[in-house]
Write an enzyme that holds these catalytic residues in place. Structure first.
Site, PDB file in Angstrom:
ATOM      1  N   CYS A 297       0.860  -1.186   0.000  1.00  0.00           N
ATOM      2  CA  CYS A 297       0.000   0.000   0.000  1.00  0.00           C
ATOM      3  C   CYS A 297       0.890   1.227   0.000  1.00  0.00           C
ATOM      4  CB  CYS A 297      -0.890  -0.015   1.247  1.00  0.00           C
ATOM      5  SG  CYS A 297      -1.875   1.487   1.499  1.00  0.00           S
TER       6      CYS A 297
ATOM      7  N   CYS B 111      -0.716   3.951  -6.983  1.00  0.00           N
ATOM      8  CA  CYS B 111      -1.548   3.300  -5.963  1.00  0.00           C
ATOM      9  C   CYS B 111      -1.623   1.831  -6.341  1.00  0.00           C
ATOM     10  CB  CYS B 111      -2.943   3.925  -5.916  1.00  0.00           C
ATOM     11  SG  CYS B 111      -4.143   3.018  -4.891  1.00  0.00           S
TER      12      CYS B 111
END
Length: 267
Positions: free
Chosen positions: A70, A177
């Site tokens: 992440c 992302c």
């Protein structure tokens, strides 16, 4: 060998699938936080506390390495995670692939969450690795959330909106992302312009998986026998199963194996 991965949701799937491809014989532990997601709108302190809890749940299974799959958690919580777990457990963060994207000197775009776009963290990476290169920061409103829920209409709308903000001369896009890597080909189709060179997409999953193996002194063995390798899924500290939206993506089906394919034969 056992590799753990953590994220608020299914953004860890690309890195988990990359580990599975490099070492089919590795046991995998994936730890997410459906009770607390999304992490992006949280304060850094709150996000760090939740990330530490998710990491501790994974660490309880005694992995050899932990991948923070992440970008947002890597920005805010990586120092705290390393303070807690290293050196006993190597912790590998996820950084947007700005350095390789900038290496050719051509204009490129960085697709990232609105919170990351324009942030001191991302601007620092641009200054360090892309000085003198034309870089466009593209905020992708709602894309991570749409990917998380495998909402096709919302994915298409978010990708189209971000593509409209991407200059025509861009031939390289950094996927800033981890969720975006799950819809990479849809991004490619939206950004590719007729008559322009093939679009290059830079994700982080492959590099992160390779770094995890290096940190524990292992080599890739893609030909290794996967028989007997296991997948453990932890959802906000509770052992569970892959969320249904994960099976909408090739990476999730790879981890889920034949049971996932049987559940989604049309995919």
């Amino acid at each position: 060998m056992k590799i753990a991965l953590m994220d608020s949701g299914i953004g860890l799937l690309p890195a988990a699938a990359a580990v599975r491809r490099l070492r089919p014989d590795a046991d995998l532990v994936i730890s997410s936080d459906p009770d607390g997601m999304p992490w992006g709108p949280r304060t850094p302190q709150d996000l760090t506390e939740r990330a530490l809890a998710v990491a501790e749940a994974a660490a309880a299974h005694r992995p050899d390495a932990l991948i923070v799959g992440c970008n947002t958690a890597s920005v805010h919580a990586l120092p705290a995670l390393r303070d807690l777990l290293e050196p006993a457990l190597p912790v590998i963060g996820t950084v947007p692939a700005i350095k390789p994207a900038a290496s050719g000197g051509a204009p490129f775009a960085i697709w990232a969450t609105p919170a990351t776009t324009g942030s001191p963290y991302q601007r620092g990476l641009i200054a360090e690795f892309a000085d003198g290169v034309a870089v466009t920061e593209v905020p992708c409103w709602g894309l991570a959330e749409a990917v998380e829920h495998a909402d096709d209409d919302a994915i298409d709308a978010a990708v189209a909106a971000a593509a409209a903000l991407t200059p025509d001369e861009v031939t390289t896009v950094v996927l800033g992302c981890t969720h975006y890597e799950l819809v990479a080909e849809r991004i490619r189709a939206a950004v590719q312009k007729p008559g322009r060179p093939p679009l290059v997409l830079h994700g982080s999953a492959g590099a992160v998986a390779a770094q995890a193996l290096r940190r524990i002194g292992e080599l890739p063995k893609p030909e290794a026998d996967w028989t007997g390798s296991t997948l453990t899924v932890i959802l906000s500290g509770r052992q569970g199963a892959l969320p249904a939206p994960a099976l909408a993506y090739e990476e999730g089906r790879l981890l889920g194996g034949s049971a996932a394919l049987a559940a989604h034969p049309e995919q």
